[in-house]
Design a protein around this motif. Structure first.
Motif, PDB file in Angstrom:
ATOM      1  N   UNK A 200       0.707  -1.085   0.025  1.00 50.89           N
ATOM      2  CA  UNK A 200       0.088  -0.094   0.045  1.00 50.89           C
ATOM      3  C   UNK A 200       0.909   1.348  -0.064  1.00 50.89           C
ATOM      4  N   UNK A 201       0.617   2.084  -0.994  1.00 50.92           N
ATOM      5  CA  UNK A 201       1.308   3.398  -1.089  1.00 50.92           C
ATOM      6  C   UNK A 201       0.360   4.595  -1.293  1.00 50.92           C
ATOM      7  N   UNK A 202       0.815   5.760  -0.714  1.00 51.88           N
ATOM      8  CA  UNK A 202      -0.025   6.836  -0.830  1.00 51.88           C
ATOM      9  C   UNK A 202       0.736   8.038  -1.904  1.00 51.88           C
ATOM     10  N   UNK A 203      -0.081   9.010  -2.283  1.00 52.29           N
ATOM     11  CA  UNK A 203       0.424  10.005  -3.326  1.00 52.29           C
ATOM     12  C   UNK A 203      -0.694  11.084  -2.997  1.00 52.29           C
ATOM     13  N   UNK A 204       0.105  12.331  -3.383  1.00 56.20           N
ATOM     14  CA  UNK A 204      -0.846  13.550  -3.483  1.00 56.20           C
ATOM     15  C   UNK A 204      -0.541  14.256  -4.623  1.00 56.20           C
ATOM     16  N   UNK A 205      -1.357  15.138  -5.182  1.00 61.76           N
ATOM     17  CA  UNK A 205      -1.284  15.694  -6.532  1.00 61.76           C
ATOM     18  C   UNK A 205      -0.656  17.127  -6.467  1.00 61.76           C
ATOM     19  N   UNK A 206      -0.096  17.681  -5.164  1.00 64.64           N
ATOM     20  CA  UNK A 206       0.043  18.972  -4.905  1.00 64.64           C
ATOM     21  C   UNK A 206      -1.271  19.891  -5.242  1.00 64.64           C
ATOM     22  N   UNK A 239      -1.061  14.200 -11.706  1.00 65.39           N
ATOM     23  CA  UNK A 239      -1.215  12.815 -11.536  1.00 65.39           C
ATOM     24  C   UNK A 239       0.319  11.782 -11.630  1.00 65.39           C
ATOM     25  N   UNK A 240       1.293  12.722 -11.673  1.00 66.14           N
ATOM     26  CA  UNK A 240       2.577  11.913 -11.664  1.00 66.14           C
ATOM     27  C   UNK A 240       2.855  11.383 -10.324  1.00 66.14           C
ATOM     28  N   UNK A 241       2.558  11.951  -9.243  1.00 64.58           N
ATOM     29  CA  UNK A 241       2.996  11.212  -7.981  1.00 64.58           C
ATOM     30  C   UNK A 241       2.010  10.167  -7.531  1.00 64.58           C
ATOM     31  N   UNK A 256       5.132   7.606   0.409  1.00 67.94           N
ATOM     32  CA  UNK A 256       4.044   8.702   0.314  1.00 67.94           C
ATOM     33  C   UNK A 256       4.807   9.635  -0.877  1.00 67.94           C
ATOM     34  N   UNK A 257       4.112  10.049  -1.855  1.00 64.71           N
ATOM     35  CA  UNK A 257       4.821  10.506  -2.831  1.00 64.71           C
ATOM     36  C   UNK A 257       4.086  12.145  -3.369  1.00 64.71           C
ATOM     37  N   UNK A 258       4.699  13.014  -3.823  1.00 68.49           N
ATOM     38  CA  UNK A 258       4.226  14.275  -3.819  1.00 68.49           C
ATOM     39  C   UNK A 258       5.108  15.026  -4.757  1.00 68.49           C
ATOM     40  N   UNK A 259       4.703  16.281  -5.017  1.00 69.33           N
ATOM     41  CA  UNK A 259       5.441  16.978  -6.015  1.00 69.33           C
ATOM     42  C   UNK A 259       6.624  17.692  -5.217  1.00 69.33           C
ATOM     43  N   UNK A 260       7.604  17.664  -5.975  1.00 73.67           N
ATOM     44  CA  UNK A 260       9.015  18.164  -5.267  1.00 73.67           C
ATOM     45  C   UNK A 260       9.441  19.616  -5.070  1.00 73.67           C
ATOM     46  N   UNK A 261       8.352  20.658  -5.704  1.00 69.43           N
ATOM     47  CA  UNK A 261       8.594  21.885  -5.508  1.00 69.43           C
ATOM     48  C   UNK A 261       8.082  22.697  -4.179  1.00 69.43           C
ATOM     49  N   UNK A 262       8.221  24.044  -3.770  1.00 64.62           N
ATOM     50  CA  UNK A 262       8.084  24.323  -2.690  1.00 64.62           C
ATOM     51  C   UNK A 262       6.686  24.309  -2.158  1.00 64.62           C
ATOM     52  N   UNK A 263       6.611  23.921  -1.026  1.00 63.42           N
ATOM     53  CA  UNK A 263       5.296  23.577  -0.271  1.00 63.42           C
ATOM     54  C   UNK A 263       4.682  22.246  -0.861  1.00 63.42           C
ATOM     55  N   UNK A 264       5.444  21.386  -1.809  1.00 65.83           N
ATOM     56  CA  UNK A 264       4.913  20.385  -2.375  1.00 65.83           C
ATOM     57  C   UNK A 264       3.497  20.833  -3.139  1.00 65.83           C
ATOM     58  N   UNK A 265       3.681  22.077  -3.596  1.00 65.45           N
ATOM     59  CA  UNK A 265       2.425  22.402  -4.538  1.00 65.45           C
ATOM     60  C   UNK A 265       2.636  22.080  -5.836  1.00 65.45           C
ATOM     61  N   UNK A 270       8.397  13.105  -6.020  1.00 65.51           N
ATOM     62  CA  UNK A 270       9.443  12.427  -5.380  1.00 65.51           C
ATOM     63  C   UNK A 270       8.742  11.888  -4.071  1.00 65.51           C
ATOM     64  N   UNK A 271       9.451  11.164  -3.122  1.00 67.73           N
ATOM     65  CA  UNK A 271       9.115  10.782  -2.040  1.00 67.73           C
ATOM     66  C   UNK A 271       8.997  11.722  -0.823  1.00 67.73           C
ATOM     67  N   UNK A 272       7.862  12.128  -0.126  1.00 63.83           N
ATOM     68  CA  UNK A 272       7.788  13.266   0.590  1.00 63.83           C
ATOM     69  C   UNK A 272       7.160  12.636   2.044  1.00 63.83           C
TER      70      UNK A 272
END
Length: 301
Positions: A200-206, A239-241, A256-265, A270-272
């Motif tokens: 089981x893995x999680x992600x968020x789209x920023x 959708x990439x995360x 857990x994966x999310x965007x790599x930019x400031x604030x994960x927006x 990348x892994x966050x």
């Protein structure tokens, strides 16, 4: 794990794999399903509106079918899971993507607050009912889509899960997205103790520009319209995360994966890290027990 610019081009060949994506007729789910189909997966769009789902499938190409799924109805969840198990006795990817955000207070057909009932309880039940189709499949994954909102006014209000005493659409959304992570981590703990390679893995789209923001307060929507290119990213990037969580061979359960930019927006995935609250074992276990009780779905792990 590499933090280079991971893109849809890095998705490995998916031929021979079956992927079920909830909420896939628009936005993040559409982009996720489209890439998986383009890479050869047999994709099922699990959607509330089958006409819109069929239209979406026709724009994707590849082996794509549609299954009606209304996550705000446990009857619909059970019917969809039964139909899918009949058509696909083995499933490689289950992507719990669908969601509602900042809605006025409403209840599901089963009397649950709409955001908690759809975003968490509906997916909890759907996953539990399909898990037997994933457990024997080498390398299968459950991917749950959460949000940066799991940090915003978020807590699990066990004394009033359905917001019957008072209602804040922001706090209710935060509760549902925190619940997504608590569920993912507890599911991974159980899978790790079970003789299976399923993870089981999680992600968020920023902060992605999708239809999900339609209930956002008007001043916020107006601001996003003016400076959206700075604050948000297109759905294909959002959708990439999820795609990385679902397909990167280096992914481990519980990440857990999310965007790599400031604030994960925005930015490449990348892994966050998620909040300390999301890693509270006692809350994970209590939410799991309550979710089984509310949905009547008991997991095979």
């Amino acid at each position: 794990m590499s933090s280079t610019r991971w893109t849809a081009g890095d998705v490995p060949d998916q031929h021979g794999r079956v992927a079920v994506v909830t909420g896939a007729n628009t936005g993040l789910g559409f982009e996720t399903a489209k890439v998986l189909a383009q890479r050869g997966a047999t994709v099922v769009l699990a959607v509330r509106d089958v006409e819109k789902g069929a239209a979406a499938a026709s724009r994707m190409g590849g082996d794509v079918s549609v299954q009606r799924l209304d996550l705000s109805s446990l009857t619909s969840v059970r019917e969809a899971a039964e139909a899918l198990r009949g058509r696909h006795p083995r499933i490689d990817l289950l992507i719990d993507n669908a969601g509602v955000m900042y809605t006025p207070r409403q209840t599901t057909q089963d009397g649950f607050e709409l955001q908690f009932g759809t975003n968490h309880l509906g997916h909890f039940a759907f996953t539990g009912l399909l898990l037997d189709a994933l457990l024997p499949v080498e390398g299968s994954r459950v991917v749950v889509v959460s949000s940066v909102a799991h940090r915003i006014r978020a807590a699990i209000h066990f004394d009033d899960l359905q917001w019957e005493r008072s209602y804040s659409k922001v706090a209710a959304y935060g509760q549902s997205k925190l619940a997504n992570l608590l569920f993912t981590y507890e599911l991974q703990r159980r899978l790790a103790a079970h003789p299976t390679s399923t993870v089981a893995v999680a992600a968020h789209p920023g902060v992605s520009n999708t239809e999900l923001v339609r209930h956002t307060p008007a001043p916020v929507r107006a601001l996003m319209d003016r400076v959206g290119n700075v604050l948000t990213q297109p759905a294909a990037m959002g959708a990439l995360p999820t795609l990385r969580a679902a397909t990167d061979p280096a992914v481990l359960g519980g990440q857990y994966f999310g965007p790599s930019g400031a604030g994960e927006a925005r930015g490449y995935p990348r892994q966050v890290a998620s909040s300390d609250q999301s890693h509270d074992l006692a809350v994970q276990r209590r939410l799991w027990a309550v979710s089984e009780e509310l949905t009547g779905v008991v997991f095979p792990v």
